[in-house]
Design a protein around this motif. Sequence first.
Motif, PDB file in Angstrom:
ATOM      1  N   ASP A  71       0.881  -1.168   0.000  1.00 45.99           N
ATOM      2  CA  ASP A  71       0.000   0.000   0.000  1.00 45.99           C
ATOM      3  C   ASP A  71       0.917   1.215   0.000  1.00 45.99           C
ATOM      4  O   ASP A  71       1.445   1.598   1.053  1.00 45.99           O
ATOM      5  CB  ASP A  71      -0.904  -0.022   1.221  1.00 45.99           C
ATOM      6  N   ASN A  72       1.137   1.801  -1.157  1.00 47.67           N
ATOM      7  CA  ASN A  72       2.093   2.905  -1.265  1.00 47.67           C
ATOM      8  C   ASN A  72       1.653   4.120  -0.459  1.00 47.67           C
ATOM      9  O   ASN A  72       2.485   4.850   0.072  1.00 47.67           O
ATOM     10  CB  ASN A  72       2.298   3.286  -2.724  1.00 47.67           C
ATOM     11  N   ALA A  73       0.352   4.329  -0.347  1.00 46.50           N
ATOM     12  CA  ALA A  73      -0.146   5.478   0.409  1.00 46.50           C
ATOM     13  C   ALA A  73       0.215   5.374   1.889  1.00 46.50           C
ATOM     14  O   ALA A  73       0.416   6.383   2.566  1.00 46.50           O
ATOM     15  CB  ALA A  73      -1.648   5.606   0.232  1.00 46.50           C
ATOM     16  N   LYS A  74       0.287   4.139   2.375  1.00 47.85           N
ATOM     17  CA  LYS A  74       0.607   3.909   3.783  1.00 47.85           C
ATOM     18  C   LYS A  74       2.062   3.490   3.985  1.00 47.85           C
ATOM     19  O   LYS A  74       2.481   3.234   5.117  1.00 47.85           O
ATOM     20  CB  LYS A  74      -0.304   2.834   4.374  1.00 47.85           C
ATOM     21  N   ASN A  75       2.809   3.386   2.887  1.00 53.05           N
ATOM     22  CA  ASN A  75       4.202   2.923   2.967  1.00 53.05           C
ATOM     23  C   ASN A  75       4.301   1.610   3.731  1.00 53.05           C
ATOM     24  O   ASN A  75       5.201   1.411   4.556  1.00 53.05           O
ATOM     25  CB  ASN A  75       5.090   3.985   3.632  1.00 53.05           C
ATOM     26  N   THR A  76       3.388   0.738   3.439  1.00 57.49           N
ATOM     27  CA  THR A  76       3.278  -0.521   4.172  1.00 57.49           C
ATOM     28  C   THR A  76       3.206  -1.686   3.194  1.00 57.49           C
ATOM     29  O   THR A  76       2.571  -1.567   2.137  1.00 57.49           O
ATOM     30  CB  THR A  76       2.027  -0.516   5.060  1.00 57.49           C
ATOM     31  N   ILE A  77       3.857  -2.771   3.557  1.00 56.10           N
ATOM     32  CA  ILE A  77       3.693  -4.001   2.807  1.00 56.10           C
ATOM     33  C   ILE A  77       3.078  -5.047   3.713  1.00 56.10           C
ATOM     34  O   ILE A  77       3.162  -4.955   4.948  1.00 56.10           O
ATOM     35  CB  ILE A  77       5.021  -4.523   2.214  1.00 56.10           C
ATOM     36  N   TYR A  78       2.470  -6.043   3.085  1.00 60.49           N
ATOM     37  CA  TYR A  78       1.782  -7.091   3.808  1.00 60.49           C
ATOM     38  C   TYR A  78       2.239  -8.444   3.273  1.00 60.49           C
ATOM     39  O   TYR A  78       2.575  -8.571   2.093  1.00 60.49           O
ATOM     40  CB  TYR A  78       0.279  -6.964   3.637  1.00 60.49           C
ATOM     41  N   LEU A  79       2.185  -9.440   4.145  1.00 57.40           N
ATOM     42  CA  LEU A  79       2.415 -10.813   3.719  1.00 57.40           C
ATOM     43  C   LEU A  79       1.252 -11.639   4.241  1.00 57.40           C
ATOM     44  O   LEU A  79       1.138 -11.875   5.454  1.00 57.40           O
ATOM     45  CB  LEU A  79       3.739 -11.353   4.262  1.00 57.40           C
ATOM     46  N   GLN A  80       0.370 -12.016   3.330  1.00 57.04           N
ATOM     47  CA  GLN A  80      -0.744 -12.882   3.678  1.00 57.04           C
ATOM     48  C   GLN A  80      -0.273 -14.313   3.576  1.00 57.04           C
ATOM     49  O   GLN A  80       0.155 -14.749   2.503  1.00 57.04           O
ATOM     50  CB  GLN A  80      -1.927 -12.641   2.732  1.00 57.04           C
ATOM     51  N   MET A  81      -0.334 -15.029   4.667  1.00 55.59           N
ATOM     52  CA  MET A  81       0.167 -16.405   4.721  1.00 55.59           C
ATOM     53  C   MET A  81      -1.014 -17.345   4.972  1.00 55.59           C
ATOM     54  O   MET A  81      -1.659 -17.257   6.021  1.00 55.59           O
ATOM     55  CB  MET A  81       1.210 -16.551   5.825  1.00 55.59           C
ATOM     56  N   ASN A  82      -1.299 -18.184   4.004  1.00 58.08           N
ATOM     57  CA  ASN A  82      -2.392 -19.143   4.096  1.00 58.08           C
ATOM     58  C   ASN A  82      -1.840 -20.565   4.086  1.00 58.08           C
ATOM     59  O   ASN A  82      -0.702 -20.792   3.699  1.00 58.08           O
ATOM     60  CB  ASN A  82      -3.360 -18.956   2.928  1.00 58.08           C
ATOM     61  N   SER A  83      -2.669 -21.496   4.487  1.00 55.35           N
ATOM     62  CA  SER A  83      -2.281 -22.909   4.495  1.00 55.35           C
ATOM     63  C   SER A  83      -0.932 -23.105   5.169  1.00 55.35           C
ATOM     64  O   SER A  83      -0.043 -23.798   4.649  1.00 55.35           O
ATOM     65  CB  SER A  83      -2.236 -23.448   3.046  1.00 55.35           C
ATOM     66  N   LEU A  84      -0.790 -22.510   6.321  1.00 56.12           N
ATOM     67  CA  LEU A  84       0.496 -22.546   7.014  1.00 56.12           C
ATOM     68  C   LEU A  84       0.850 -23.955   7.448  1.00 56.12           C
ATOM     69  O   LEU A  84      -0.030 -24.764   7.803  1.00 56.12           O
ATOM     70  CB  LEU A  84       0.471 -21.609   8.216  1.00 56.12           C
TER      71      LEU A  84
END
Length: 114
Positions: A71-84
């Motif tokens: 999210d460039n507006a928030k200067n944030t990246i995310y890592l969605q981790m499924n089927s861990l």
Amino acid sequence: VQLQASGGGLVQPGGSLRLSCAASGNIWRIIRKGWYRQAPGRQREVVALITGSGVTNYADSVKGRFAISGDNAKNTIYLQMNSLKPEDTAVYYCYAGTIGEAYWGQGTQVTVSS
């Protein structure tokens, strides 16, 4: 560049978690962001990377299960981790790369266990 990661925890096999990493400081220098992880007794390894234009790369072990986004507006990246899986258990580190330098956030523990 400063990185603040959050979102780790304990989850059962097959569950999901989302990690977040907010960047601050001279963020205009960043050309690539992502996540690495380090399990006990093992070297730190890349999990997923994303460039400023949105190009992504994943470790083979997480393809199809993890998704990195920004999210460039928030200067944030995310890592969605499924089927861990239990083998995903590690300390996860947020990373930001500039030309010639690497920055790391504090690690966040992800534990996958029943």
